[in-house]
Design a protein around this motif. Structure first.
Motif, PDB file in Angstrom:
ATOM      1  N   SER A   1      14.582  25.219  -8.103  1.00 24.88           N
ATOM      2  CA  SER A   1      14.516  26.595  -7.588  1.00 24.88           C
ATOM      3  C   SER A   1      15.060  27.582  -8.607  1.00 24.88           C
ATOM      4  N   LEU A   2      16.165  27.212  -9.249  1.00 20.64           N
ATOM      5  CA  LEU A   2      16.767  28.104 -10.246  1.00 20.64           C
ATOM      6  C   LEU A   2      15.834  28.306 -11.430  1.00 20.64           C
ATOM      7  N   ARG A   3      15.168  27.244 -11.855  1.00 18.91           N
ATOM      8  CA  ARG A   3      14.211  27.375 -12.971  1.00 18.91           C
ATOM      9  C   ARG A   3      13.087  28.322 -12.607  1.00 18.91           C
ATOM     10  N   ARG A   4      12.605  28.264 -11.367  1.00 17.37           N
ATOM     11  CA  ARG A   4      11.519  29.155 -10.939  1.00 17.37           C
ATOM     12  C   ARG A   4      11.988  30.611 -10.925  1.00 17.37           C
ATOM     13  N   VAL A   5      13.208  30.834 -10.441  1.00 17.11           N
ATOM     14  CA  VAL A   5      13.739  32.197 -10.417  1.00 17.11           C
ATOM     15  C   VAL A   5      13.884  32.735 -11.841  1.00 17.11           C
ATOM     16  N   ARG A   6      14.437  31.915 -12.730  1.00 16.18           N
ATOM     17  CA  ARG A   6      14.596  32.351 -14.124  1.00 16.18           C
ATOM     18  C   ARG A   6      13.239  32.676 -14.746  1.00 16.18           C
ATOM     19  N   ALA A   7      12.243  31.866 -14.449  1.00 17.72           N
ATOM     20  CA  ALA A   7      10.910  32.106 -15.007  1.00 17.72           C
ATOM     21  C   ALA A   7      10.345  33.434 -14.511  1.00 17.72           C
ATOM     22  N   ARG A   8      10.540  33.749 -13.222  1.00 18.36           N
ATOM     23  CA  ARG A   8      10.045  35.018 -12.690  1.00 18.36           C
ATOM     24  C   ARG A   8      10.747  36.194 -13.353  1.00 18.36           C
ATOM     25  N   ILE A   9      12.043  36.075 -13.542  1.00 16.78           N
ATOM     26  CA  ILE A   9      12.802  37.158 -14.174  1.00 16.78           C
ATOM     27  C   ILE A   9      12.328  37.381 -15.605  1.00 16.78           C
TER      28      ILE A   9
ATOM     29  N   ALA B   1      18.720  39.728 -19.714  1.00 17.67           N
ATOM     30  CA  ALA B   1      19.070  38.510 -20.447  1.00 17.67           C
ATOM     31  C   ALA B   1      18.427  37.272 -19.834  1.00 17.67           C
ATOM     32  N   GLY B   2      17.734  37.450 -18.705  1.00 20.11           N
ATOM     33  CA  GLY B   2      17.044  36.326 -18.074  1.00 20.11           C
ATOM     34  C   GLY B   2      17.900  35.527 -17.125  1.00 20.11           C
ATOM     35  N   VAL B   3      19.045  36.084 -16.706  1.00 19.86           N
ATOM     36  CA  VAL B   3      19.959  35.359 -15.821  1.00 19.86           C
ATOM     37  C   VAL B   3      19.749  35.817 -14.376  1.00 19.86           C
ATOM     38  N   PRO B   4      19.501  34.902 -13.436  1.00 20.47           N
ATOM     39  CA  PRO B   4      19.341  35.297 -12.036  1.00 20.47           C
ATOM     40  C   PRO B   4      20.595  35.983 -11.499  1.00 20.47           C
ATOM     41  N   LEU B   5      20.384  36.981 -10.654  1.00 21.60           N
ATOM     42  CA  LEU B   5      21.468  37.764 -10.073  1.00 21.60           C
ATOM     43  C   LEU B   5      21.429  37.608  -8.561  1.00 21.60           C
ATOM     44  N   LEU B   6      22.519  37.121  -7.989  1.00 24.13           N
ATOM     45  CA  LEU B   6      22.636  36.958  -6.537  1.00 24.13           C
ATOM     46  C   LEU B   6      23.486  38.092  -5.984  1.00 24.13           C
ATOM     47  N   THR B   7      22.975  38.790  -4.973  1.00 22.46           N
ATOM     48  CA  THR B   7      23.719  39.912  -4.420  1.00 22.46           C
ATOM     49  C   THR B   7      23.686  39.899  -2.906  1.00 22.46           C
ATOM     50  N   LEU B   8      24.581  40.691  -2.334  1.00 21.62           N
ATOM     51  CA  LEU B   8      24.641  40.897  -0.889  1.00 21.62           C
ATOM     52  C   LEU B   8      24.799  42.394  -0.649  1.00 21.62           C
ATOM     53  N   PRO B   9      23.748  43.082  -0.199  1.00 19.28           N
ATOM     54  CA  PRO B   9      23.858  44.528   0.016  1.00 19.28           C
ATOM     55  C   PRO B   9      24.736  44.848   1.222  1.00 19.28           C
ATOM     56  N   CYS B  10      25.590  45.845   1.058  1.00 19.93           N
ATOM     57  CA  CYS B  10      26.434  46.326   2.153  1.00 19.93           C
ATOM     58  C   CYS B  10      26.032  47.757   2.506  1.00 19.93           C
TER      59      CYS B  10
ATOM     60  N   SER C   1      12.680  44.445  -9.870  1.00 20.46           N
ATOM     61  CA  SER C   1      12.296  43.402 -10.826  1.00 20.46           C
ATOM     62  C   SER C   1      11.378  42.376 -10.186  1.00 20.46           C
ATOM     63  N   SER C   2      10.899  42.698  -8.976  1.00 22.17           N
ATOM     64  CA  SER C   2       9.926  41.860  -8.252  1.00 22.17           C
ATOM     65  C   SER C   2      10.507  40.510  -7.862  1.00 22.17           C
ATOM     66  N   ASP C   3      11.803  40.475  -7.553  1.00 24.35           N
ATOM     67  CA  ASP C   3      12.405  39.211  -7.134  1.00 24.35           C
ATOM     68  C   ASP C   3      13.491  39.478  -6.102  1.00 24.35           C
ATOM     69  N   ALA C   4      13.108  39.446  -4.819  1.00 26.43           N
ATOM     70  CA  ALA C   4      14.057  39.685  -3.738  1.00 26.43           C
ATOM     71  C   ALA C   4      14.635  38.396  -3.189  1.00 26.43           C
ATOM     72  N   ALA C   5      14.319  37.266  -3.807  1.00 27.32           N
ATOM     73  CA  ALA C   5      14.749  35.971  -3.264  1.00 27.32           C
ATOM     74  C   ALA C   5      16.262  35.819  -3.268  1.00 27.32           C
ATOM     75  N   LEU C   6      16.944  36.533  -4.147  1.00 33.17           N
ATOM     76  CA  LEU C   6      18.391  36.377  -4.254  1.00 33.17           C
ATOM     77  C   LEU C   6      19.151  37.551  -3.634  1.00 33.17           C
ATOM     78  N   VAL C   7      18.552  38.191  -2.640  1.00 35.18           N
ATOM     79  CA  VAL C   7      19.238  39.207  -1.847  1.00 35.18           C
ATOM     80  C   VAL C   7      19.667  38.534  -0.546  1.00 35.18           C
ATOM     81  N   ALA C   8      20.956  38.269  -0.412  1.00 35.03           N
ATOM     82  CA  ALA C   8      21.466  37.512   0.735  1.00 35.03           C
ATOM     83  C   ALA C   8      21.561  38.382   1.986  1.00 35.03           C
ATOM     84  N   ARG C   9      21.536  37.712   3.156  1.00 35.83           N
ATOM     85  CA  ARG C   9      21.622  38.423   4.435  1.00 35.83           C
ATOM     86  C   ARG C   9      23.069  38.752   4.809  1.00 35.83           C
ATOM     87  N   ASP C  10      23.978  37.842   4.525  1.00 33.88           N
ATOM     88  CA  ASP C  10      25.381  38.011   4.866  1.00 33.88           C
ATOM     89  C   ASP C  10      26.192  37.112   3.942  1.00 33.88           C
TER      90      ASP C  10
END
Length: 221
Positions: free
Chosen positions: A160-168, A108-117, A132-141
Protein backbone atom coordinates in the motif's frame (compact mmCIF):
# COMPACT_ATOMS: atom_id res chain seq x y z
CA UNK A 1 22.92 8.17 3.71
CA UNK A 2 20.52 7.46 6.55
CA UNK A 3 23.40 6.60 8.82
CA UNK A 4 24.86 10.04 8.15
CA UNK A 5 21.90 11.69 9.86
CA UNK A 6 21.65 9.12 12.65
CA UNK A 7 18.92 6.94 11.15
CA UNK A 8 19.10 3.14 11.23
CA UNK A 9 19.56 1.87 7.69
CA UNK A 10 16.88 -0.83 7.96
CA UNK A 11 14.29 1.10 9.99
CA UNK A 12 10.86 2.29 8.96
CA UNK A 13 11.22 6.05 9.38
CA UNK A 14 8.24 8.07 10.55
CA UNK A 15 9.03 11.76 10.43
CA UNK A 16 7.65 15.13 11.35
CA UNK A 17 9.62 18.24 10.40
CA UNK A 18 7.30 20.81 11.95
CA UNK A 19 8.32 23.11 14.76
CA UNK A 20 7.84 21.13 17.95
CA UNK A 21 5.29 23.50 19.47
CA UNK A 22 2.81 21.86 17.08
CA UNK A 23 3.16 18.48 18.81
CA UNK A 24 0.33 17.97 21.31
CA UNK A 25 0.13 15.12 23.86
CA UNK A 26 -2.57 13.22 21.97
CA UNK A 27 -0.66 12.94 18.70
CA UNK A 28 2.58 12.14 20.53
CA UNK A 29 0.81 9.23 22.25
CA UNK A 30 -0.43 8.09 18.84
CA UNK A 31 3.14 8.13 17.51
CA UNK A 32 4.34 6.13 20.52
CA UNK A 33 1.59 3.58 19.90
CA UNK A 34 2.77 3.16 16.31
CA UNK A 35 6.34 2.59 17.52
CA UNK A 36 5.14 0.02 20.05
CA UNK A 37 3.28 -1.89 17.33
CA UNK A 38 6.21 -1.69 14.89
CA UNK A 39 9.50 -2.55 16.61
CA UNK A 40 11.63 -1.57 13.60
CA UNK A 41 10.12 1.91 13.32
CA UNK A 42 11.76 5.14 14.50
CA UNK A 43 10.46 8.70 14.79
CA UNK A 44 12.57 11.43 13.15
CA UNK A 45 12.08 14.99 14.42
CA UNK A 46 13.84 18.34 14.19
CA UNK A 47 15.47 20.10 17.12
CA UNK A 48 13.17 23.05 16.62
CA UNK A 49 13.51 24.31 19.31
CA UNK A 50 16.42 22.33 20.72
CA UNK A 51 15.11 22.65 24.28
CA UNK A 52 12.16 20.40 23.38
CA UNK A 53 14.36 17.37 22.70
CA UNK A 54 14.90 16.51 26.38
CA UNK A 55 11.17 16.84 27.13
CA UNK A 56 10.11 14.57 24.26
CA UNK A 57 12.77 12.00 25.09
CA UNK A 58 11.51 11.97 28.67
CA UNK A 59 7.95 11.39 27.49
CA UNK A 60 9.09 8.63 25.12
CA UNK A 61 11.01 7.10 28.03
CA UNK A 62 7.72 6.48 29.81
CA UNK A 63 6.96 4.13 26.92
CA UNK A 64 10.46 2.66 26.90
CA UNK A 65 11.02 4.24 23.49
CA UNK A 66 13.47 7.09 24.09
CA UNK A 67 16.15 5.41 21.94
CA UNK A 68 13.80 5.26 18.97
CA UNK A 69 13.55 9.03 18.65
CA UNK A 70 16.04 10.57 16.24
CA UNK A 71 16.62 14.32 16.27
CA UNK A 72 18.33 16.35 13.56
CA UNK A 73 19.28 19.98 13.39
CA UNK A 74 17.49 22.16 10.86
CA UNK A 75 18.51 20.99 7.42
CA UNK A 76 20.40 23.06 4.90
CA UNK A 77 17.98 24.50 2.34
CA UNK A 78 19.92 23.16 -0.65
CA UNK A 79 19.84 19.57 0.59
CA UNK A 80 16.72 19.34 2.74
CA UNK A 81 14.58 17.61 0.10
CA UNK A 82 17.24 14.93 -0.32
CA UNK A 83 17.27 14.33 3.43
CA UNK A 84 13.49 14.31 3.71
CA UNK A 85 13.22 11.71 0.97
CA UNK A 86 14.94 9.26 3.35
CA UNK A 87 11.73 9.04 5.40
CA UNK A 88 9.06 6.44 4.71
CA UNK A 89 6.03 8.31 6.05
CA UNK A 90 5.44 11.85 7.25
CA UNK A 91 3.02 11.96 10.20
CA UNK A 92 1.31 15.32 10.49
CA UNK A 93 0.40 17.28 13.63
CA UNK A 94 -3.42 17.56 13.63
CA UNK A 95 -3.82 20.63 15.87
CA UNK A 96 -1.49 22.75 13.70
CA UNK A 97 -0.67 21.11 10.37
CA UNK A 98 2.36 20.96 8.15
CA UNK A 99 2.23 23.91 5.75
CA UNK A 100 5.43 24.53 3.77
CA UNK A 101 6.97 21.40 5.25
CA UNK A 102 3.98 19.40 3.98
CA UNK A 103 4.50 20.66 0.44
CA UNK A 104 8.19 19.81 0.74
CA UNK A 105 7.45 16.27 1.90
CA UNK A 106 5.06 15.62 -0.97
CA UNK A 107 7.48 17.10 -3.50
CA UNK A 108 10.18 14.83 -2.07
CA UNK A 109 7.88 11.89 -2.77
CA UNK A 110 7.13 11.07 0.87
CA UNK A 111 3.52 10.16 1.79
CA UNK A 112 1.89 12.55 4.25
CA UNK A 113 -0.67 11.31 6.78
CA UNK A 114 -2.94 13.95 8.30
CA UNK A 115 -6.03 14.38 10.42
CA UNK A 116 -8.04 17.55 9.69
CA UNK A 117 -9.50 19.36 12.70
CA UNK A 118 -11.65 22.48 13.03
CA UNK A 119 -9.41 25.50 12.38
CA UNK A 120 -7.88 26.60 9.10
CA UNK A 121 -4.35 25.83 10.31
CA UNK A 122 -5.54 22.32 11.19
CA UNK A 123 -6.90 21.61 7.69
CA UNK A 124 -4.04 22.75 5.45
CA UNK A 125 -2.46 19.33 4.99
CA UNK A 126 -5.77 17.76 3.95
CA UNK A 127 -6.06 20.46 1.29
CA UNK A 128 -2.52 19.69 0.12
CA UNK A 129 -3.37 16.02 -0.21
CA UNK A 130 -6.61 16.72 -2.09
CA UNK A 131 -4.73 19.07 -4.43
CA UNK A 132 -2.12 16.38 -5.01
CA UNK A 133 -4.89 13.94 -6.01
CA UNK A 134 -4.34 11.65 -3.04
CA UNK A 135 -6.93 11.76 -0.25
CA UNK A 136 -6.17 8.23 0.95
CA UNK A 137 -4.09 9.50 3.85
CA UNK A 138 -6.67 11.92 5.28
CA UNK A 139 -7.77 10.21 8.50
CA UNK A 140 -11.28 10.39 9.99
CA UNK A 141 -10.22 10.63 13.64
CA UNK A 142 -7.23 9.95 15.87
CA UNK A 143 -7.78 6.17 16.13
CA UNK A 144 -8.02 6.02 12.33
CA UNK A 145 -4.85 8.15 12.03
CA UNK A 146 -3.00 5.79 14.40
CA UNK A 147 -4.27 2.68 12.61
CA UNK A 148 -3.25 3.97 9.16
CA UNK A 149 0.24 4.89 10.36
CA UNK A 150 0.70 1.54 12.09
CA UNK A 151 -0.53 -0.42 9.09
CA UNK A 152 1.74 1.41 6.65
CA UNK A 153 4.71 0.93 8.99
CA UNK A 154 4.11 -2.82 9.10
CA UNK A 155 5.24 -5.44 6.63
CA UNK A 156 1.62 -5.94 5.59
CA UNK A 157 1.34 -2.31 4.57
CA UNK A 158 4.43 -2.25 2.37
CA UNK A 159 2.53 -2.72 -0.90
CA UNK A 160 0.00 0.00 0.00
CA UNK A 161 2.81 2.40 0.87
CA UNK A 162 4.54 1.74 -2.46
CA UNK A 163 1.30 2.55 -4.31
CA UNK A 164 0.86 5.79 -2.39
CA UNK A 165 4.46 6.83 -3.07
CA UNK A 166 4.00 6.06 -6.76
CA UNK A 167 0.87 8.25 -6.94
CA UNK A 168 2.65 11.12 -5.22
CA UNK A 169 5.65 10.91 -7.52
CA UNK A 170 3.48 10.71 -10.63
CA UNK A 171 1.42 13.69 -9.43
CA UNK A 172 4.39 16.02 -9.24
CA UNK A 173 3.99 16.77 -12.93
CA UNK A 174 0.21 16.93 -13.12
CA UNK A 175 -1.45 17.54 -9.74
CA UNK A 176 -3.23 20.82 -9.03
CA UNK A 177 -0.92 21.41 -6.06
CA UNK A 178 1.94 22.16 -8.46
CA UNK A 179 -0.08 24.01 -11.13
CA UNK A 180 1.00 27.57 -10.32
CA UNK A 181 -0.70 29.07 -13.37
CA UNK A 182 -4.07 27.61 -12.35
CA UNK A 183 -3.57 28.87 -8.80
CA UNK A 184 -2.92 32.38 -10.15
CA UNK A 185 -6.10 32.23 -12.25
CA UNK A 186 -8.13 31.05 -9.26
CA UNK A 187 -6.74 33.86 -7.09
CA UNK A 188 -7.52 36.46 -9.76
CA UNK A 189 -11.08 35.11 -10.03
CA UNK A 190 -11.49 35.23 -6.25
CA UNK A 191 -10.29 38.84 -6.17
CA UNK A 192 -12.74 39.81 -8.94
CA UNK A 193 -15.58 38.12 -7.04
CA UNK A 194 -14.55 39.92 -3.87
CA UNK A 195 -14.59 43.26 -5.68
CA UNK A 196 -18.04 42.51 -7.12
CA UNK A 197 -19.30 41.54 -3.67
CA UNK A 198 -17.93 44.76 -2.15
CA UNK A 199 -19.58 46.84 -4.89
CA UNK A 200 -22.93 45.09 -4.41
CA UNK A 201 -22.71 45.53 -0.66
CA UNK A 202 -22.12 49.28 -1.12
CA UNK A 203 -25.13 49.55 -3.46
CA UNK A 204 -27.40 47.64 -1.08
CA UNK A 205 -26.38 49.87 1.83
CA UNK A 206 -27.26 52.95 -0.26
CA UNK A 207 -30.66 51.45 -1.12
CA UNK A 208 -31.33 50.43 2.49
CA UNK A 209 -31.21 46.68 1.76
CA UNK A 210 -29.44 44.09 3.85
CA UNK A 211 -26.34 42.81 2.03
CA UNK A 212 -26.75 39.29 0.70
CA UNK A 213 -24.12 37.53 -1.39
CA UNK A 214 -24.18 33.95 -2.65
CA UNK A 215 -21.04 32.66 -4.38
CA UNK A 216 -21.54 29.98 -7.04
CA UNK A 217 -19.31 28.41 -9.70
CA UNK A 218 -20.76 30.89 -12.18
CA UNK A 219 -20.11 33.95 -10.04
CA UNK A 220 -22.28 35.97 -7.65
CA UNK A 221 -26.04 35.89 -7.17
Amino acid sequence: TREGVGLPGDAFVLCNFNQLFKVDPAVFRAWMQVLVENPKAVLWLLRLPSTAEANLRREAGAWGLEKRLVFSDRLDWNTHLVYKAMANLSVDTPVFNSHTSGVDMLFAGVPLLTLPCETMSARVAASLLLASSDAALVARDLPDYTAIASRLASRKGAASLRRVRARIQQGRGAAALYDTAATVRALERALRMHFQAAARHKLQKREGCAPHVVVTDRGLL
